[in-house]
Design a protein around this motif. Sequence first.
Motif, PDB file in Angstrom:
ATOM      1  N   LEU A 128      39.207  43.689  41.839  1.00  0.00           N
ATOM      2  CA  LEU A 128      38.539  44.645  40.948  1.00  0.00           C
ATOM      3  C   LEU A 128      39.291  45.905  41.006  1.00  0.00           C
ATOM      4  O   LEU A 128      39.506  46.534  40.259  1.00  0.00           O
ATOM      5  CB  LEU A 128      37.036  44.561  41.108  1.00  0.00           C
ATOM      6  CG  LEU A 128      36.284  43.197  40.951  1.00  0.00           C
ATOM      7  CD1 LEU A 128      34.927  43.248  41.358  1.00  0.00           C
ATOM      8  CD2 LEU A 128      36.371  43.096  39.309  1.00  0.00           C
ATOM      9  N   ALA A 134      36.635  49.007  40.412  1.00  0.00           N
ATOM     10  CA  ALA A 134      36.042  49.076  41.667  1.00  0.00           C
ATOM     11  C   ALA A 134      36.834  50.377  42.228  1.00  0.00           C
ATOM     12  O   ALA A 134      37.963  50.744  41.966  1.00  0.00           O
ATOM     13  CB  ALA A 134      36.126  47.968  42.623  1.00  0.00           C
ATOM     14  N   TYR A 143      31.359  49.196  42.079  1.00  0.00           N
ATOM     15  CA  TYR A 143      31.871  48.495  40.591  1.00  0.00           C
ATOM     16  C   TYR A 143      31.719  49.572  39.569  1.00  0.00           C
ATOM     17  O   TYR A 143      30.709  50.324  39.327  1.00  0.00           O
ATOM     18  CB  TYR A 143      30.977  47.333  40.044  1.00  0.00           C
ATOM     19  CG  TYR A 143      31.703  46.414  38.879  1.00  0.00           C
ATOM     20  CD1 TYR A 143      32.748  45.439  39.120  1.00  0.00           C
ATOM     21  CD2 TYR A 143      31.621  47.009  37.582  1.00  0.00           C
ATOM     22  CE1 TYR A 143      33.018  44.959  38.180  1.00  0.00           C
ATOM     23  CE2 TYR A 143      32.099  46.111  36.565  1.00  0.00           C
ATOM     24  CZ  TYR A 143      32.880  45.083  36.928  1.00  0.00           C
ATOM     25  OH  TYR A 143      33.804  44.694  35.775  1.00  0.00           O
ATOM     26  N   ASP A 179      26.745  52.137  37.837  1.00  0.00           N
ATOM     27  CA  ASP A 179      27.506  51.639  38.948  1.00  0.00           C
ATOM     28  C   ASP A 179      26.836  50.756  40.182  1.00  0.00           C
ATOM     29  O   ASP A 179      25.636  51.188  40.292  1.00  0.00           O
ATOM     30  CB  ASP A 179      28.617  52.566  39.420  1.00  0.00           C
ATOM     31  CG  ASP A 179      29.547  52.827  38.365  1.00  0.00           C
ATOM     32  OD1 ASP A 179      29.614  52.365  37.401  1.00  0.00           O
ATOM     33  OD2 ASP A 179      30.334  53.922  38.590  1.00  0.00           O
ATOM     34  N   LEU A 182      29.705  47.167  45.713  1.00  0.00           N
ATOM     35  CA  LEU A 182      30.235  46.107  45.933  1.00  0.00           C
ATOM     36  C   LEU A 182      30.299  45.686  47.492  1.00  0.00           C
ATOM     37  O   LEU A 182      30.251  44.524  48.039  1.00  0.00           O
ATOM     38  CB  LEU A 182      31.656  45.926  45.377  1.00  0.00           C
ATOM     39  CG  LEU A 182      31.601  46.080  43.849  1.00  0.00           C
ATOM     40  CD1 LEU A 182      33.269  46.135  43.633  1.00  0.00           C
ATOM     41  CD2 LEU A 182      31.290  44.701  43.218  1.00  0.00           C
ATOM     42  N   ASN A 236      25.647  41.641  36.543  1.00  0.00           N
ATOM     43  CA  ASN A 236      26.343  42.194  37.429  1.00  0.00           C
ATOM     44  C   ASN A 236      27.519  41.227  38.054  1.00  0.00           C
ATOM     45  O   ASN A 236      28.588  41.325  38.135  1.00  0.00           O
ATOM     46  CB  ASN A 236      25.857  42.773  38.792  1.00  0.00           C
ATOM     47  CG  ASN A 236      25.159  44.126  38.404  1.00  0.00           C
ATOM     48  OD1 ASN A 236      25.535  44.642  37.130  1.00  0.00           O
ATOM     49  ND2 ASN A 236      24.356  44.744  39.446  1.00  0.00           N
ATOM     50  N   GLN A 240      31.651  41.160  37.615  1.00  0.00           N
ATOM     51  CA  GLN A 240      32.510  41.128  38.562  1.00  0.00           C
ATOM     52  C   GLN A 240      33.437  39.860  38.415  1.00  0.00           C
ATOM     53  O   GLN A 240      34.705  40.117  38.643  1.00  0.00           O
ATOM     54  CB  GLN A 240      31.732  40.809  39.826  1.00  0.00           C
ATOM     55  CG  GLN A 240      31.059  41.897  40.569  1.00  0.00           C
ATOM     56  CD  GLN A 240      29.838  41.359  41.509  1.00  0.00           C
ATOM     57  OE1 GLN A 240      29.473  40.189  41.839  1.00  0.00           O
ATOM     58  NE2 GLN A 240      29.423  42.264  42.065  1.00  0.00           N
TER      59      GLN A 240
END
Length: 487
Positions: A128, A134, A143, A179, A182, A236, A240
């Motif tokens: 990511l 990310a 994220y 956001d 992660l 989410n 991802q």
Amino acid sequence: MIRLHDTRAKKKVEFQPREPGKVSMYVCGVTVYDLCHVGHARTAVAFDVIVRHLRARGFDVRFVRNITDVDDKIIRKGLAEGRPAAEVARSYADAMAADMDGLGVAPADVEPRATLHIAEMIDVIRRLEARELAYAAGGDVYYSVAGFPNYGGLSGQSPEELQAGARIEVGENKKSPLDFALWKAAKPGEPSWESPWGPGRPGWHIECSAMSHRYLGDTFDIHGGGSDLIFPHHENEIAQSEGAFGAFARYWMHSGMLNFGGEKMSKSLGNVVTIRRAAETHDLEALRLLLISVHYRSPAGFSIARDDAGQPVYPDLDEAEARLDYFYRTLERLDGFAGTLASPPTPPPSDLATRFVEAMDDDFNTAAGIGHLYDAFVLANKLLDDPKAAPKTERQSALTALARDARMVGTTLGIMRRPPAEFLNSRRARLCVQRKIDPQAVESSIAERAAARAAKNFQRADEIRAGLKQRGVELMDGPKGTAWRVV
RNA sequence: GGUGCCGUGGCCAAGUGGUAAGGCAAGGGUCUGCAAAACCCUCAUUCCCCGGUUCAAAUCCGGGCGGCACCUCCA
């Protein structure tokens, strides 16, 4: 042809597996920080039935259900109980396995735990990062939702709308309210793992992206979970996984919540009935029957009342158990009559098998399927009661087919899987303990009554019947003597 | 405020265009020395309300009213 309700399409769609004859499936399990309650049971049973039916229809199913064994609540529980978080997680994971076994929920093919897949999660986060989805900030990694235009597609919300309600908590380093973390930088005293961003632990959502990819690949057929996971968890996950691998689940299935008194059963509301608690007073197979008596997507109720002593009682569970008792008693009669038969196939006496499969093919409609089961059992009892209905060989053949079909239904629903006597005896023994009934005393009363009846002293015999009835013991006179049960 | 779901007989609950499954409860009956079990019969001309579309709507559309969930951890 199987149709299922896809959350993203918001309607029932035809199910076309990625590979013919094969189904890959991932369902979000639980976070193991406490005992599972009947709401967890509902979701577990719902997907267990779905998997069973897909298998019964000939699909080769690969089923993955994860266990979240690291998160804030586990850590907090560990601190409160003075033991390591990992130990808390392990003990509740064991408890869950036992509860699920009691419910007849088969283990998944893979039951991955988050803490054993940290490397995979780090790998997803790095992908990511490489795609600028990310960013690291102060030891955390977030994220960047702005970089994922389809965000909100599952829950039907637009980023702008979500933006309005969202906010940034103190201590978070995100750039935008939407956001999500992660990776979280380690705090003193918390479990942590080494990573390119320093020691820390994974955010909640990343484990499912990492583990579904590890066990099912870039894309797979069905992703499931409770409806409360649609947002933000599954939203989410999509961001991802599609961000990192370009594709993800092809169908999304969500089971409805179990409500109590009009409210969702949840720990924060304090209206929890654990599976264990239900097992203290009831057969868990009855809980299972209760849960599948409602379509898996509908909200379902779970009634709780109080007895004279103020103790909680569960009327719905009582009723479900009584129904299960009827099923097993009928099955016992069927076994007794049809067991000896070795005959050529006869046209089935009912269309139970056909109708049941039809109901299940239509978005796994267990409630309709159980309705058909009742019809078949009424028919079975009718045939058993009436020797003149048809020649004996025909009745035996018909009843054998009926018993076979009923057990086929039971296999898919995960009920009626024990020998009838086992269920009936254990239930009666349990009810005896609960009602403080001494089986020995009942037997001797029955013997006394038999003697009275033999002597034509019906007044005495009826006195004994009435006396037992008052204590909840019901007598059933039959050709082979007097049987009894607790009601 | 945003998003989504739901409102079917006393209770629970299926049913997404073709004339209301099933269970519990209740009443009556068959069977039984009496019972219980089992089975049979009765129990919504109607699906929250008001409009609309249609030959036809519980099912589709519009508007109300009521309830729930998610938008924060949640199966």
